[in-house]
Write an enzyme that holds these catalytic residues in place. Structure first.
Site, mmCIF file in Angstrom:
data_model
loop_
_atom_site.group_PDB
_atom_site.id
_atom_site.type_symbol
_atom_site.label_atom_id
_atom_site.label_comp_id
_atom_site.label_asym_id
_atom_site.label_seq_id
_atom_site.Cartn_x
_atom_site.Cartn_y
_atom_site.Cartn_z
ATOM 1 N N GLU A 58 52.663 -12.278 47.870
ATOM 2 C CA GLU A 58 51.560 -11.461 47.358
ATOM 3 C C GLU A 58 50.530 -12.396 46.733
ATOM 4 O O GLU A 58 50.853 -13.165 45.823
ATOM 5 C CB GLU A 58 52.083 -10.462 46.329
ATOM 6 C CG GLU A 58 51.042 -9.519 45.777
ATOM 7 C CD GLU A 58 51.601 -8.605 44.686
ATOM 8 O OE1 GLU A 58 50.782 -8.067 43.921
ATOM 9 O OE2 GLU A 58 52.829 -8.439 44.606
ATOM 10 N N ASP B 275 47.030 -5.945 34.729
ATOM 11 C CA ASP B 275 47.636 -7.258 34.552
ATOM 12 C C ASP B 275 47.733 -7.666 33.090
ATOM 13 O O ASP B 275 46.823 -7.451 32.302
ATOM 14 C CB ASP B 275 46.832 -8.313 35.326
ATOM 15 C CG ASP B 275 46.888 -8.072 36.819
ATOM 16 O OD1 ASP B 275 47.974 -7.734 37.294
ATOM 17 O OD2 ASP B 275 45.859 -8.206 37.489
#
Length: 255
Positions: free
Chosen positions: A46, A57
């Site tokens: 990824e 995040d």
């Protein structure tokens, strides 16, 4: 055949996905990191597209995004780097980014670049699956790009089933109601058990807060795979340039 679809046709359990931020630690490091991950038999790679406002995040990935942007990473540079290595990488490459980045670049142009650079799928956490189904599905399919949607402990059972149906890549199960990057796992086991009992028909992997072999084994109890991001980026940060050995040792420690 799309590499992601091909993988799921051959292997449906104990999958290991590793996330790395494009352009980190240095602008030119991404092709090398991808080769090393592939050499160490990671199932899916990824690649995070650096973004200035990454909603999901945690601090580690935010910091690597800031560093990558400061290094000069752009979508055009990333696509060129991916094209350079696409014939050397056997693992499927999935891009993780944000809907606004894609739409600003131009959706069809973005998807065409993905296909040309060997990308197999996309994770866009802020793209509603309803928008995908009604406005974008045909374009994604035209350029052979599988799409992954996320579910969290707050996702209703009805929506989980709808996301499972809409997903053409894998269902990304967020292990707990938090951002990425926890240094200790914080599994919501009731949630994961409920998801397992729903019997998802699409491949599904667990991410957020996974860093050790113990975490990976726990994820494999509930899903087809485990996704590691922040912990791997911390490995790169501490490697001090000796990335090959650091990557080899870390991936070995997870199996």
């Amino acid at each position: 055949m799309n590499k992601l679809a091909q993988l799921f046709g051959q292997k449906n359990n104990r999958l290991l996905t590793i996330y790395t931020t494009a352009g980190y630690p240095n602008l030119s490091d991404t092709p090398f990191v991808l080769r090393e991950l592939d050499k160490n038999k990671v199932d899916i790679i990824e690649v995070g597209i650096p973004y200035s406002d990454p909603l999901a995040d945690g601090p580690t990935i935010q910091a690597t995004s800031e560093k990558a942007l400061a290094n000069g990473m752009t979508l055009n540079i990333l696509f060129e780097q991916l094209k350079d290595v696409k014939d050397e990488i056997s693992a499927p490459i999935v891009l993780m980014g944000y809907y606004n980045q894609v739409m600003t670049f131009g959706l069809e142009k973005f998807l065409q670049h993905c296909k040309e650079s060997g990308v197999s799928g996309l994770i866009l956490p802020d793209m509603p699956y309803e928008i995908y189904l009604t406005q974008h599905k045909e374009l994604f399919e035209k350029y052979d790009q599988n799409v992954t949607f996320l579910i969290t402990p707050l996702t209703t059972e009805k929506r989980v089933k709808e996301i499972n149906d809409a997903t053409s890549g894998f269902v990304y199960i967020v292990s707990s109601s938090a951002t990425t990057g926890a240094t200790t796992s914080n599994y919501n086991e009731d949630f994961l058990s409920n998801i397992k009992n729903l019997g998802l028909t699409k491949p599904h992997q667990i991410g957020f807060g996974i860093s050790t072999k113990q975490d990976v084994e726990k994820a494999w109890e509930f899903a087809n795979g485990a996704i590691i991001g922040s912990a791997f980026l911390r490995v790169l940060e501490k490697a001090e340039g000796n990335y090959s050995e650091a990557i080899k040792n870390y991936i070995s420690s997870l199996r």
